[in-house]
Design a protein around this motif. Structure first.
Motif, mmCIF file in Angstrom:
data_model
loop_
_atom_site.group_PDB
_atom_site.id
_atom_site.type_symbol
_atom_site.label_atom_id
_atom_site.label_comp_id
_atom_site.label_asym_id
_atom_site.label_seq_id
_atom_site.Cartn_x
_atom_site.Cartn_y
_atom_site.Cartn_z
ATOM 1 N N GLN A 117 -71.685 -13.697 -62.176
ATOM 2 C CA GLN A 117 -72.637 -14.735 -61.778
ATOM 3 C C GLN A 117 -74.018 -14.144 -61.541
ATOM 4 O OE1 GLN A 117 -74.221 -15.655 -58.655
ATOM 5 N NE2 GLN A 117 -73.703 -13.666 -57.753
ATOM 6 N N CYS A 171 -72.903 -22.548 -66.240
ATOM 7 C CA CYS A 171 -71.909 -21.466 -66.164
ATOM 8 C C CYS A 171 -72.066 -20.680 -64.864
ATOM 9 C CB CYS A 171 -72.052 -20.530 -67.359
ATOM 10 S SG CYS A 171 -71.670 -21.286 -68.960
ATOM 11 N N ASP A 190 -73.118 -21.872 -62.018
ATOM 12 C CA ASP A 190 -72.541 -22.686 -60.943
ATOM 13 C C ASP A 190 -71.032 -22.461 -60.836
ATOM 14 O OD1 ASP A 190 -75.023 -23.755 -60.428
ATOM 15 O OD2 ASP A 190 -74.703 -25.537 -61.643
ATOM 16 N N ALA A 191 -70.355 -22.486 -61.975
ATOM 17 C CA ALA A 191 -68.902 -22.314 -61.979
ATOM 18 C C ALA A 191 -68.506 -20.940 -61.441
ATOM 19 C CB ALA A 191 -68.357 -22.515 -63.393
#
Length: 211
Positions: free
Chosen positions: A132, A158, A160-161
């Motif tokens: 991340q 992506c 955020d996930a």
């Protein structure tokens, strides 16, 4: 032979006087052991401080490089984009990211230390964090550098996930570390909504197109 009470008293007074004068240790073996322990403890504390600072500073490195490389695009291109009324002021972004990166970095140290350093248990939680963080650093080049709003949107979705996965993973290991990431998730939610609005409101923007 056994010493009498008077001789024992003389020996004790002699040892006490030498200790108070700092001349010698009455038990050299114990003193050397304590000295080694003190040095080992001091060295361990020094390493822990170095790790703490290193983990805390790490997120700032990519963030600073992203800003430095794309700093010229902000007043020239970003200001001309159509943005919603609730878009934060430019002055808020560096302050917010300084706080968020600091909390994020220190939280990563707490998790890393809790797992005993670079162990097999750290692969998943620290891997999610590293992934991340890489997407976080990649967003400015996509948005400001390439002016590719679509790629910037994909990147932040992506991100955020992975950020949510990181918090869930960390919560079972170190709750304080997970809680330190909650402001980061809140800011990402705002940044995601802002990216979506800018992408929708500026359909004429093409990757790499100059004003």
């Amino acid at each position: 032979r056994y010493l009498g009470k008077t001789e024992l008293a003389v020996v004790w007074l002699h040892s006490s006087s030498r200790r108070s004068a700092g001349l010698a240790c009455p038990t050299p073996f114990l003193c050397s052991t304590k000295s080694r322990r003190h040095k080992a403890t001091s060295g361990h504390r020094g390493r822990m401080w170095a790790y703490t600072v290193g983990f805390t500073v790490l997120p700032h490195v990519g963030g600073f490089l992203g800003w430095f490389i794309n700093r010229k695009e902000i007043p020239v291109w970003y200001e001309k984009l159509k943005k919603p009324s609730w878009c934060p002021s430019r002055k808020m972004f560096p302050v917010a990211w300084t706080v968020l990166y600091t909390g994020m970095g220190y939280a990563s140290y707490l998790v890393w230390n809790e797992l005993g350093g670079c162990s097999s248990k750290a692969i998943v939680p620290m891997g999610l964090y590293g992934a991340q963080l890489a997407l976080n650093w990649a967003w400015p080049p996509f948005f400001f550098g390439a002016r590719n709003l679509r790629m910037a949107l994909i990147d932040i979705l992506c991100l955020d996930a992975l950020a949510i996965g990181t918090v869930c993973s960390w919560y079972r290991i170190h709750r304080t570390a997970a809680l330190l990431l909650l402001p980061y998730l809140g800011w990402l939610a705002m940044a995601t909504c802002l990216t979506i609005r800018i992408w929708k409101d500026n359909p004429e923007q093409k990757p790499g197109k100059s004003e």
